[in-house]
Design an enzyme around this catalytic site. Structure first.
Site, PDB file in Angstrom:
ATOM      1  N   ARG A 115     -32.980 -16.003  15.939  1.00  0.00           N
ATOM      2  CA  ARG A 115     -32.947 -14.623  16.436  1.00  0.00           C
ATOM      3  C   ARG A 115     -32.883 -14.681  17.957  1.00  0.00           C
ATOM      4  O   ARG A 115     -33.822 -15.122  18.617  1.00  0.00           O
ATOM      5  CB  ARG A 115     -34.176 -13.837  15.995  1.00  0.00           C
ATOM      6  N   GLU A 159     -33.065 -12.650  20.497  1.00  0.00           N
ATOM      7  CA  GLU A 159     -34.036 -12.000  21.372  1.00  0.00           C
ATOM      8  C   GLU A 159     -35.334 -12.792  21.469  1.00  0.00           C
ATOM      9  O   GLU A 159     -36.056 -12.695  22.460  1.00  0.00           O
ATOM     10  CB  GLU A 159     -34.333 -10.584  20.862  1.00  0.00           C
ATOM     11  N   ASP A 160     -35.627 -13.597  20.447  1.00  0.00           N
ATOM     12  CA  ASP A 160     -36.882 -14.354  20.439  1.00  0.00           C
ATOM     13  C   ASP A 160     -36.787 -15.666  21.208  1.00  0.00           C
ATOM     14  O   ASP A 160     -37.704 -16.030  21.953  1.00  0.00           O
ATOM     15  CB  ASP A 160     -37.304 -14.658  18.995  1.00  0.00           C
ATOM     16  N   THR A 161     -35.696 -16.419  21.001  1.00  0.00           N
ATOM     17  CA  THR A 161     -35.692 -17.813  21.481  1.00  0.00           C
ATOM     18  C   THR A 161     -34.420 -18.252  22.187  1.00  0.00           C
ATOM     19  O   THR A 161     -34.311 -19.418  22.571  1.00  0.00           O
ATOM     20  CB  THR A 161     -35.923 -18.774  20.290  1.00  0.00           C
ATOM     21  N   GLY A 201     -13.073 -11.643  21.113  1.00  0.00           N
ATOM     22  CA  GLY A 201     -11.995 -11.051  20.335  1.00  0.00           C
ATOM     23  C   GLY A 201     -11.978 -11.531  18.900  1.00  0.00           C
ATOM     24  O   GLY A 201     -11.417 -10.882  18.035  1.00  0.00           O
ATOM     25  N   GLU A 261     -27.375 -14.304   7.243  1.00  0.00           N
ATOM     26  CA  GLU A 261     -26.950 -15.652   7.611  1.00  0.00           C
ATOM     27  C   GLU A 261     -27.706 -16.688   6.778  1.00  0.00           C
ATOM     28  O   GLU A 261     -27.128 -17.665   6.289  1.00  0.00           O
ATOM     29  CB  GLU A 261     -27.222 -15.859   9.098  1.00  0.00           C
TER      30      GLU A 261
END
Length: 361
Positions: free
Chosen positions: A18, A20-22, A51, A86
């Site tokens: 993720r 935003e975390d790491t 693109g 994912e």
């Protein structure tokens, strides 16, 4: 796993995390450590061309272009539906292939991931409202991946944790990379110069370079990093360490010849009875394949002649790197490129080389 099998992949490792975390902390340090060892690692923030369809590129990287997925579980991992989807894709691929999954529990306990407690429970409270049809698949995926058994940070220093992860990845891929400390400062510039030489010297040209400087300045470490980052581009490769010291031992040159032959033939051993026998065998091998050869700590040219003979018929595109304290080697007529670390240091081009023991505050 065979080396040839690894080389057919665009990447060795797919990093799932993720952002935003790491992204700018733990995952960035892990990515750097893997790349320093020549382990080509995909992370979506820099590997996807602008693109391109991001979802398609991620799927392609997982399903077709990597051997291992490292899934970094952080406190807010489950907040991201992207990460959860994912993970489902990674585990489905694992069931139908030899794809390896390595869970890394960064700042969460495996039980929290498996049972969706704490911050994971909070995330699923929201998902139950907005993505009801997917929730059970995500829960099953988290339970399954937690049961695989991975690596847990707990109370360890991050730097040591990353070293352990890198070693585990090396063991799962194939023990072809040489160990270097994961955090090195002051080598990027000279490593880039040598890599550029390797790329620009020509695919059909035999190139020989020296890395020269006083003892302890970082010649061997730099050579290891360059070697790790480039072995996948060559058919065969070998790193002969401590040539000066080993060649002084009884039968030392023969031992070096045996190692060289074994490396170039991917582990196949051949009986070498004397130096002349070894020279003939080495010439037979290097004439028919592109090789990357590092001769570490060579003190005189005569050692190379005794080890490999003269008029060595290297295959076009082969590259040889020699590290030495002897500045006279810089002037040898067959050297096509020189990297003088003492000159680089005096000009400010190479910082003092040292290992960063601890990054975490």
């Amino acid at each position: 796993m065979a080396v040839s099998e690894i080389s057919r992949c665009s990447y060795h490792v797919f990093l799932s995390f993720r952002g935003e975390d790491t992204r700018r902390s733990f995952t960035d340090h892990l990515h750097t450590a893997l790349m320093h060892l020549g382990i080509q690692t995909f992370r979506d923030d820099e590997e996807i061309e602008r693109g391109n369809n991001i979802k398609d590129e991620i799927e392609k990287a997982i399903l077709h272009h990597s051997k291992i997925s490292i899934v970094v579980f952080s406190k807010n991992y489950a907040v991201s539906t992207w990460c959860l989807n994912e993970l489902v894709m990674i585990l489905e691929h694992k069931k139908s292939s030899k794809h390896i999954v390595l869970p890394v529990f960064y700042d969460v306990d495996p039980s929290q991931v498996k049972n969706q407690t704490g911050s994971y429970a909070e995330a699923f409270t929201q998902h139950e409202q907005n993505f009801k049809s997917m929730v059970q698949r995500w829960r099953n995926a988290l339970k399954e991946v937690a049961d695989i058994g991975g690596m847990v940070l707990q109370d360890r220093h991050e730097s040591q944790f990353i070293q352990d992860i890198v070693k585990e990845v090396q063991n799962k891929l194939h023990p072809i990379s040489l160990y270097v400390p994961p955090y090195l400062v002051g080598i990027d510039s000279i490593v880039t110069q040598i890599n550029q030489w390797l790329e620009q010297d020509g695919a059909n040209k035999v190139g020989i370079a020296t890395i020269c400087g006083i003892g302890g300045i970082g010649k061997t470490t730099i050579a290891k990093v360059v070697y790790n980052q480039n072995i996948s581009r060559f058919e065969s490769f070998s790193f002969l360490a401590q040539v000066r010291e080993t060649s002084q031992d009884c039968n030392g040159l023969v031992r070096l010849q045996r190692q060289l032959i074994s490396d170039l033939l991917k582990g196949k051993s051949h009986k070498i009875y004397n130096i002349d026998n070894g020279i003939n065998k080495i010439k037979e091998i290097v004439c028919c394949r592109r090789v990357l050869l590092v001769l570490d700590d060579v003190d005189e040219l005569e050692k190379i002649r005794k080890l490999m003979g003269t008029q060595i018929p290297f295959h076009p595109g082969s590259k040889i790197i020699i590290t030495s304290r002897n500045r006279c080697l810089l002037n040898a007529h067959f050297i096509s490129q020189m990297f003088d670390l003492e000159a680089s240091t005096s000009c400010g081009g190479l910082s003092k080389l040292f290992e960063v023991k601890e990054l975490a505050s």
